[in-house]
Enzyme design. Structure first.
Site, PDB file in Angstrom:
ATOM      1  N   SER A  81       0.808  -1.216   0.000  1.00 22.96           N
ATOM      2  CA  SER A  81       0.000   0.000   0.000  1.00 22.96           C
ATOM      3  C   SER A  81       0.840   1.264   0.000  1.00 22.96           C
ATOM      4  CB  SER A  81      -0.911   0.014   1.239  1.00 22.96           C
ATOM      5  OG  SER A  81      -0.131   0.036   2.421  1.00 22.96           O
ATOM      6  N   CYS A  82       2.145   1.129   0.132  1.00 22.61           N
ATOM      7  CA  CYS A  82       2.992   2.322   0.212  1.00 22.61           C
ATOM      8  C   CYS A  82       4.280   2.111  -0.538  1.00 22.61           C
ATOM      9  CB  CYS A  82       3.295   2.649   1.673  1.00 22.61           C
ATOM     10  SG  CYS A  82       4.387   4.070   1.872  1.00 22.61           S
ATOM     11  N   GLY A  83       4.543   2.971  -1.499  1.00 21.23           N
ATOM     12  CA  GLY A  83       5.738   2.802  -2.301  1.00 21.23           C
ATOM     13  C   GLY A  83       6.946   3.534  -1.772  1.00 21.23           C
ATOM     14  N   CYS A 110       7.316   4.391   1.800  1.00 18.68           N
ATOM     15  CA  CYS A 110       7.515   4.303   3.243  1.00 18.68           C
ATOM     16  C   CYS A 110       8.754   3.495   3.609  1.00 18.68           C
ATOM     17  CB  CYS A 110       6.287   3.721   3.928  1.00 18.68           C
ATOM     18  SG  CYS A 110       5.752   2.145   3.244  1.00 18.68           S
TER      19      CYS A 110
END
Length: 273
Positions: A113-115, A117
């Site tokens: 869900s996070c590229g 982080c």
């Protein structure tokens, strides 16, 4: 290699009716370790499929490569000489990219869900692009932009079976789909689109529109700019940081693209109403 869709036996519950055993199709999610010249660079959760496109696009987003000739052979490899799970890819890069890869510090794990982080410092996120999207004089008709979410959905074969995937599509200004990719992570879907373009030596992607199925985040604006894409459109909202970055880099951001309406947050002169 794991298929992008997996079947599971479930219990379907309908209140007032009862419980029925059945099978359901699920979007596959597995880790992918990306190695550069044998050294671990990042691990991301992704839907298996188009893995080489994903790795190539990811390296574009990281500023490691910007041209096809900077990217050398990619191969699946077995971790610690065990059986090949097709979840580890080693890639060679040349020139400045090798130095950039060595200087980019990432934590071991990046969620689907996070590229960004996984980056050790937020200062490393605003990567300098090799392309100036602010100079792109592209113009897109409003009716074409409004139709892109439906055109993207039409291309989502795995979503139709699972209902659990994001999608990203690259379109021409006439609405022609150039490439569409799906993944459990919206940033992965974009990386797969960009990676396919890099491997076909089509960067920068001037005069194109990137349509995404979710929201327009900071990371997606960054990925668009790194690939030379001047217009990013999303079916949901952009974040304030995404709009700030787009304004700084010269990316047109379109949000809430639903039905016959949408909002233009930056560089509105590119949209012909």
């Amino acid at each position: 290699m794991t298929k992008p869709v997996q079947r599971r036996r479930i219990q379907h519950v309908e209140v007032g009716v009862g419980v029925t055993p059945r099978h359901d199709s699920l979007a596959a999610e597995e880790p992918l370790e990306i190695r550069v010249a044998g050294a671990s660079f990042a691990v991301t959760m992704r839907t298996p499929g188009h893995d080489f496109d994903l790795v190539a696009g990811f390296l574009v987003s990281e500023g490691v490569v910007a041209r096809t000739d900077q990217l050398h052979a990619m191969r699946y490899c077995a971790p610690e000489q065990d059986e090949n799970t097709y979840n580890v890819i080693d890639v060679g890069v040349s020139g400045r990219g090798a130095h950039v890869a060595a200087s980019r510090e990432r934590h071991v794990y990046t969620s689907s869900s996070c590229g960004v982080c996984g980056l050790a410092s937020i200062d490393a996120v605003a990567t300098t692009s090799a392309f100036d999207v602010s100079a792109d004089d592209v113009r897109v008709d409003a009716a074409v932009l409004a139709a892109l979410p439906d055109r993207l959905r039409e291309q989502q074969a795995v979503f139709e079976r699972t209902g659990g995937l994001h999608a990203a599509g690259l379109f021409g200004t006439d609405g022609t789909p150039l490439v569409v990719r799906e993944d459990v992570g919206r940033h992965n879907a974009v990386d797969k689109v960009v990676g396919q373009a890099l491997r076909e030596d089509r960067l920068p992607l001037t005069g194109t529109v990137l349509q995404v199925s979710g929201r327009a985040s900071f990371e997606l604006v960054q990925k668009a700019a790194m690939a030379g894409i001047p217009v990013l459109a999303a079916v949901s909202a952009p974040s304030s940081l995404a709009v700030d970055l787009a304004d700084r880099l010269g990316v047109t951001v379109v949000g809430f693209s639903r039905g016959s309406s949408f909002n233009v947050y930056t560089r509105p002169e590119r949209v012909v109403a």
